[in-house]
Design a protein around this motif. Sequence first.
Motif, PDB file in Angstrom:
ATOM      1  N   THR C  11       0.848  -1.190   0.000  1.00 30.70           N
ATOM      2  CA  THR C  11       0.000   0.000   0.000  1.00 30.70           C
ATOM      3  C   THR C  11       0.886   1.243   0.000  1.00 30.70           C
ATOM      4  O   THR C  11       2.103   1.151   0.138  1.00 30.70           O
ATOM      5  CB  THR C  11      -0.898   0.037   1.251  1.00 30.70           C
ATOM      6  OG1 THR C  11      -0.041  -0.004   2.397  1.00 30.70           O
ATOM      7  CG2 THR C  11      -1.840  -1.152   1.284  1.00 30.70           C
ATOM      8  N   SER C  12       0.263   2.407  -0.180  1.00 36.09           N
ATOM      9  CA  SER C  12       1.034   3.652  -0.234  1.00 36.09           C
ATOM     10  C   SER C  12       1.626   4.028   1.116  1.00 36.09           C
ATOM     11  O   SER C  12       2.342   5.017   1.230  1.00 36.09           O
ATOM     12  CB  SER C  12       0.147   4.792  -0.737  1.00 36.09           C
ATOM     13  OG  SER C  12      -0.182   4.571  -2.087  1.00 36.09           O
ATOM     14  N   GLU C  13       1.349   3.225   2.126  1.00 37.42           N
ATOM     15  CA  GLU C  13       1.838   3.557   3.466  1.00 37.42           C
ATOM     16  C   GLU C  13       3.360   3.516   3.541  1.00 37.42           C
ATOM     17  O   GLU C  13       3.962   4.080   4.442  1.00 37.42           O
ATOM     18  CB  GLU C  13       1.079   2.713   4.428  1.00 37.42           C
ATOM     19  CG  GLU C  13       1.477   1.644   5.403  1.00 37.42           C
ATOM     20  CD  GLU C  13       2.710   0.841   5.332  1.00 37.42           C
ATOM     21  OE1 GLU C  13       3.426   0.870   6.328  1.00 37.42           O
ATOM     22  OE2 GLU C  13       2.966   0.146   4.328  1.00 37.42           O
ATOM     23  N   TRP C  14       4.032   2.931   2.548  1.00 42.88           N
ATOM     24  CA  TRP C  14       5.496   2.861   2.583  1.00 42.88           C
ATOM     25  C   TRP C  14       6.138   4.248   2.666  1.00 42.88           C
ATOM     26  O   TRP C  14       7.219   4.403   3.243  1.00 42.88           O
ATOM     27  CB  TRP C  14       6.040   2.097   1.368  1.00 42.88           C
ATOM     28  CG  TRP C  14       5.766   2.731   0.016  1.00 42.88           C
ATOM     29  CD1 TRP C  14       4.714   2.478  -0.796  1.00 42.88           C
ATOM     30  CD2 TRP C  14       6.570   3.708  -0.673  1.00 42.88           C
ATOM     31  NE1 TRP C  14       4.792   3.226  -1.949  1.00 42.88           N
ATOM     32  CE2 TRP C  14       5.921   3.988  -1.899  1.00 42.88           C
ATOM     33  CE3 TRP C  14       7.769   4.370  -0.385  1.00 42.88           C
ATOM     34  CZ2 TRP C  14       6.421   4.904  -2.824  1.00 42.88           C
ATOM     35  CZ3 TRP C  14       8.260   5.280  -1.295  1.00 42.88           C
ATOM     36  CH2 TRP C  14       7.589   5.551  -2.500  1.00 42.88           C
ATOM     37  N   ILE C  15       5.451   5.251   2.120  1.00 44.90           N
ATOM     38  CA  ILE C  15       6.024   6.596   2.089  1.00 44.90           C
ATOM     39  C   ILE C  15       6.286   7.100   3.511  1.00 44.90           C
ATOM     40  O   ILE C  15       7.234   7.850   3.753  1.00 44.90           O
ATOM     41  CB  ILE C  15       5.072   7.543   1.340  1.00 44.90           C
ATOM     42  CG1 ILE C  15       5.004   7.136  -0.137  1.00 44.90           C
ATOM     43  CG2 ILE C  15       5.510   8.998   1.479  1.00 44.90           C
ATOM     44  CD1 ILE C  15       3.841   7.742  -0.891  1.00 44.90           C
ATOM     45  N   PHE C  16       5.453   6.662   4.456  1.00 42.91           N
ATOM     46  CA  PHE C  16       5.565   7.191   5.820  1.00 42.91           C
ATOM     47  C   PHE C  16       6.315   6.236   6.754  1.00 42.91           C
ATOM     48  O   PHE C  16       6.380   6.456   7.955  1.00 42.91           O
ATOM     49  CB  PHE C  16       4.171   7.489   6.378  1.00 42.91           C
ATOM     50  CG  PHE C  16       3.396   8.417   5.483  1.00 42.91           C
ATOM     51  CD1 PHE C  16       3.695   9.776   5.455  1.00 42.91           C
ATOM     52  CD2 PHE C  16       2.425   7.932   4.624  1.00 42.91           C
ATOM     53  CE1 PHE C  16       3.013  10.627   4.602  1.00 42.91           C
ATOM     54  CE2 PHE C  16       1.744   8.780   3.769  1.00 42.91           C
ATOM     55  CZ  PHE C  16       2.034  10.130   3.754  1.00 42.91           C
ATOM     56  N   ARG C  17       6.876   5.163   6.179  1.00 43.20           N
ATOM     57  CA  ARG C  17       7.501   4.157   7.025  1.00 43.20           C
ATOM     58  C   ARG C  17       8.854   4.617   7.581  1.00 43.20           C
ATOM     59  O   ARG C  17       9.301   4.155   8.602  1.00 43.20           O
ATOM     60  CB  ARG C  17       7.672   2.860   6.232  1.00 43.20           C
ATOM     61  CG  ARG C  17       7.757   1.631   7.085  1.00 43.20           C
ATOM     62  CD  ARG C  17       7.979   0.406   6.219  1.00 43.20           C
ATOM     63  NE  ARG C  17       6.875   0.164   5.330  1.00 43.20           N
ATOM     64  CZ  ARG C  17       7.018  -0.284   4.069  1.00 43.20           C
ATOM     65  NH1 ARG C  17       8.209  -0.510   3.573  1.00 43.20           N
ATOM     66  NH2 ARG C  17       5.973  -0.499   3.323  1.00 43.20           N
ATOM     67  N   HIS C  18       9.505   5.493   6.861  1.00 35.46           N
ATOM     68  CA  HIS C  18      10.837   5.943   7.282  1.00 35.46           C
ATOM     69  C   HIS C  18      11.063   7.336   6.698  1.00 35.46           C
ATOM     70  O   HIS C  18      10.629   7.606   5.571  1.00 35.46           O
ATOM     71  CB  HIS C  18      11.888   4.958   6.756  1.00 35.46           C
ATOM     72  CG  HIS C  18      13.255   5.167   7.342  1.00 35.46           C
ATOM     73  ND1 HIS C  18      14.091   6.164   6.925  1.00 35.46           N
ATOM     74  CD2 HIS C  18      13.917   4.500   8.320  1.00 35.46           C
ATOM     75  CE1 HIS C  18      15.218   6.112   7.613  1.00 35.46           C
ATOM     76  NE2 HIS C  18      15.139   5.110   8.470  1.00 35.46           N
ATOM     77  N   PRO C  19      11.760   8.235   7.422  1.00 35.94           N
ATOM     78  CA  PRO C  19      11.973   9.590   6.893  1.00 35.94           C
ATOM     79  C   PRO C  19      12.606   9.605   5.505  1.00 35.94           C
ATOM     80  O   PRO C  19      12.361  10.520   4.730  1.00 35.94           O
ATOM     81  CB  PRO C  19      12.911  10.234   7.926  1.00 35.94           C
ATOM     82  CG  PRO C  19      12.690   9.464   9.178  1.00 35.94           C
ATOM     83  CD  PRO C  19      12.298   8.063   8.776  1.00 35.94           C
TER      84      PRO C  19
END
Lengths: 244, 113, 129
Positions: C11-19
Amino acid sequence: MRQVELEVLRYNPETDREPHFQRYAVDCQEEWVVLDALNHVKETLDPTLSYRWSCHMAVCGSCGMMVNGEPKLACKAFLRDYPGVIRVEPLRHFPVERDLVTVIDDFVAKLARVKPYLIPKDKAPEAAEFRQTPAQLKRYKQFTLCINCMLCYAACPEYGLIPKYLGPAAIALAHRWNRDSRDGGRDARQEELAATEGAWECSFVGACSEVCPEHVDPAGAIQQVKIESTVDWYQAHLMPWTKK
Amino acid sequence: MARSNKPIVWGPFATGGTLTAFVTPALVVVTLLAALGAVPDLLAYERLHALAAHGLAKVAIAGVVFLSLWSAAHRLRITCYDLGIRADTLVATIVYAAALAGTGASVFYLLRI
Amino acid sequence: MSRRPYARPITSEWIFRHPRYIRYMVREFSCLFIGGWTLLMVWGFKALSEGPAAWAAFLELLQTPASIVFHLLTLAFAAYHSVTWFNLTPKALPVQLGEEFLPDRVISGAHFAAWAAVSAGLLYFAGAF
């Protein structure tokens, strides 16, 4: 001694519809790594826990897993660096076989496709050895350090989005042989590297190089492949007479 | 597997990325000064018109416009994919066409100067 | 023992997984501002081709609050693009002199110095100082 709460992803293909987290409270030594804690769980708390490991010294590349969401070698992830509950999951982007064990067939097949071995440029010399200067060795040395741990694949969002993408380690290893003065196999490897699903799916996020435990810098290798492939293309199409 | 024709679009992207890295911030400062009311000499009508009337300047300006728009278009295409828009061919067609249209417009107006 | 590998959804949640992924997206979003500003310049050349009155109107357009905000954002994003681009250049273009590779900071540093010189030259040419 410190009591550590581990939150481990469990998946049993025979009984579970989908994975779930299981908590273990583990009495740990201060100098332990995540792998030590997992071994302790398996030995004393829950023998059903499955995971891969072998050398415990960041050489074999077997124990890659997500530690608090980051791809890490479990043998290199010190507990003291993780306050609070430590969440351990299988490497991202790979299907889960069982618990922390992933299915790595995709990477292994891709690695084979790029021919990561010496394709001699010339016939083997009479003296039975290829000679190389220190500068020629240095030219590719960094890319030999890859231990196939696949942390780079777990870090790469493009691999997650485009599973056909050849991926960081396979490209870095192909590039390693392309840069070797003894090797003449670049043309054969280009069939994979310069394909759409080769280096071109990379958007230079750079995450692969950040998580690489051996500082191979696959992101650098991929950009070099892109530049070389671009030069190839323009030479072949605009200056065909330069083609040998 | 066939070798990709991606170098066609990636070559101008990489060139444009390098060019914009070198020149765009300073050029933005020039128009920012104008936006703040301190219009720099270059943006005085007579001087800019005289500059843009020169053939070499037209070529240089059109080149900068093309490479800037193209590298932006290419990045936007990838960003759309990253954000989950899977119609890559459609997105690519739209953004590259927009970059070419912008370049074409700049050539059209430059030739009228 | 049956194999039934579980594929976790992407899902697009990868963008917020790490700075680092957020920094990457910020870098990529610079294209909207650099592209948008370039189109604004094309509009400017249209005005320039139409005569002094149209040009004066264009300068007035530049001085609207929305334009000032857009310019400030564009400057920040364009500078971020430059910094990230030059920091990554040594990876794409390593230089081996004799046996050793030039350190990354030397290659990046040369680019930053050239960037400063080019910027100063452009600003001087534009009569900004």
